[in-house]
Design a protein around this motif. Structure first.
Motif, PDB file in Angstrom:
ATOM      1  N   PHE A 128      35.968  43.417  27.084  1.00 49.30           N
ATOM      2  CA  PHE A 128      34.889  42.457  27.161  1.00 49.30           C
ATOM      3  C   PHE A 128      33.727  43.010  26.360  1.00 49.30           C
ATOM      4  O   PHE A 128      33.687  44.210  26.055  1.00 49.30           O
ATOM      5  N   GLU A 147      31.349  38.415  27.586  1.00 48.37           N
ATOM      6  CA  GLU A 147      32.465  37.543  27.248  1.00 48.37           C
ATOM      7  C   GLU A 147      33.762  38.337  27.131  1.00 48.37           C
ATOM      8  O   GLU A 147      33.754  39.509  26.779  1.00 48.37           O
ATOM      9  N   SER A 148      34.835  37.676  27.437  1.00 46.89           N
ATOM     10  CA  SER A 148      36.154  38.276  27.268  1.00 46.89           C
ATOM     11  C   SER A 148      36.511  38.269  25.792  1.00 46.89           C
ATOM     12  O   SER A 148      36.398  37.246  25.126  1.00 46.89           O
ATOM     13  N   TYR A 207      45.728  37.828  24.867  1.00 46.86           N
ATOM     14  CA  TYR A 207      44.695  36.794  24.768  1.00 46.86           C
ATOM     15  C   TYR A 207      43.614  37.300  23.833  1.00 46.86           C
ATOM     16  O   TYR A 207      43.265  38.490  23.875  1.00 46.86           O
ATOM     17  N   THR A 266      39.712  35.877  22.223  1.00 47.17           N
ATOM     18  CA  THR A 266      38.732  34.834  22.042  1.00 47.17           C
ATOM     19  C   THR A 266      38.763  34.380  20.579  1.00 47.17           C
ATOM     20  O   THR A 266      39.119  35.155  19.684  1.00 47.17           O
ATOM     21  N   ARG A 295      45.092  39.043  35.648  1.00 43.27           N
ATOM     22  CA  ARG A 295      44.214  38.026  35.066  1.00 43.27           C
ATOM     23  C   ARG A 295      43.719  38.441  33.690  1.00 43.27           C
ATOM     24  O   ARG A 295      43.734  39.622  33.334  1.00 43.27           O
ATOM     25  N   VAL A 296      43.240  37.453  32.959  1.00 38.78           N
ATOM     26  CA  VAL A 296      42.814  37.677  31.577  1.00 38.78           C
ATOM     27  C   VAL A 296      41.308  37.535  31.414  1.00 38.78           C
ATOM     28  O   VAL A 296      40.667  38.357  30.764  1.00 38.78           O
ATOM     29  N   ARG A 297      40.750  36.522  32.024  1.00 38.08           N
ATOM     30  CA  ARG A 297      39.341  36.202  31.760  1.00 38.08           C
ATOM     31  C   ARG A 297      38.392  36.882  32.746  1.00 38.08           C
ATOM     32  O   ARG A 297      37.179  36.897  32.512  1.00 38.08           O
ATOM     33  N   THR A 298      38.915  37.406  33.821  1.00 39.06           N
ATOM     34  CA  THR A 298      38.098  38.147  34.769  1.00 39.06           C
ATOM     35  C   THR A 298      38.930  39.277  35.347  1.00 39.06           C
ATOM     36  O   THR A 298      40.128  39.114  35.545  1.00 39.06           O
TER      37      THR A 298
END
Length: 120
Positions: A37, A46-47, A59, A61, A103-106
C-alpha cells in the motif's frame, strides 16, 4: 507477534527503478495474502498491489499496471515489489501488509513503511 519490515525505498529520478522488499516474521504465513500500500502526502492510503499465498492471483491498481510487479518467496516469508518507469506521482510511503483471510484491498498486519521519492 507479527512483524513486517520493509526495505529498498529511496530517492530515484523519474523513469528509474526501485525494488522494495518486506520480510515477515512472528508466525507461519501459510494462506496469507501479502501486499503493498502507499500513502502520499495529503492523500488517503491506497492499495498498490497484492498477491495470494501461492501466487495464484495478483492485484494491481490501475495506475501501476505494466510498471510494477509483485512477487513473493514463501520459503523466506518475503514479498517484493519491483517498480519500473517510476513517476513523480509514485512518491509516497510504501507499506507492506499481510492478511490471514487472503484479502487484497484491506489487510490486518502492517509494516512501518519505507519512503519512495521520485524526482522529476
Amino acid at each position: 507477534q507479527v512483524q513486517l519490515v520493509e526495505s529498498g525505498g529511496g530517492l530515484v529520478q523519474a523513469g528509474g527503478s526501485l525494488r522494495l522488499s518486506c520480510v515477515a516474521s512472528g508466525r507461519t504465513f501459510s494462506g496469507y495474502s501479502m501486499g503493498w500500500f502507499r500513502q502520499a502526502p495529503g492523500k488517503a492510503r491506497e492499495s498498490v498491489a497484492a498477491i495470494g499465498w501461492n501466487s495464484g492471483y495478483t492485484y494491481y491498481t490501475d495506475s501501476v499496471k505494466a510498471r510494477f510487479t509483485i512477487s513473493r518467496d514463501n520459503a523466506k516469508n518475503t514479498v517484493f515489489l519491483q517498480m519500473n518507469t517510476l513517476k513523480p506521482e509514485d512518491t509516497a510511503v510504501y507499506y507492506c501488509a499481510a492478511d490471514p483471510r487472503g484479502r487484497v484491498r484491506t489487510m490486518d498486519y502492517w509494516g512501518k513503511g519505507t519512503l519512495v521519492t521520485v524526482s522529476s
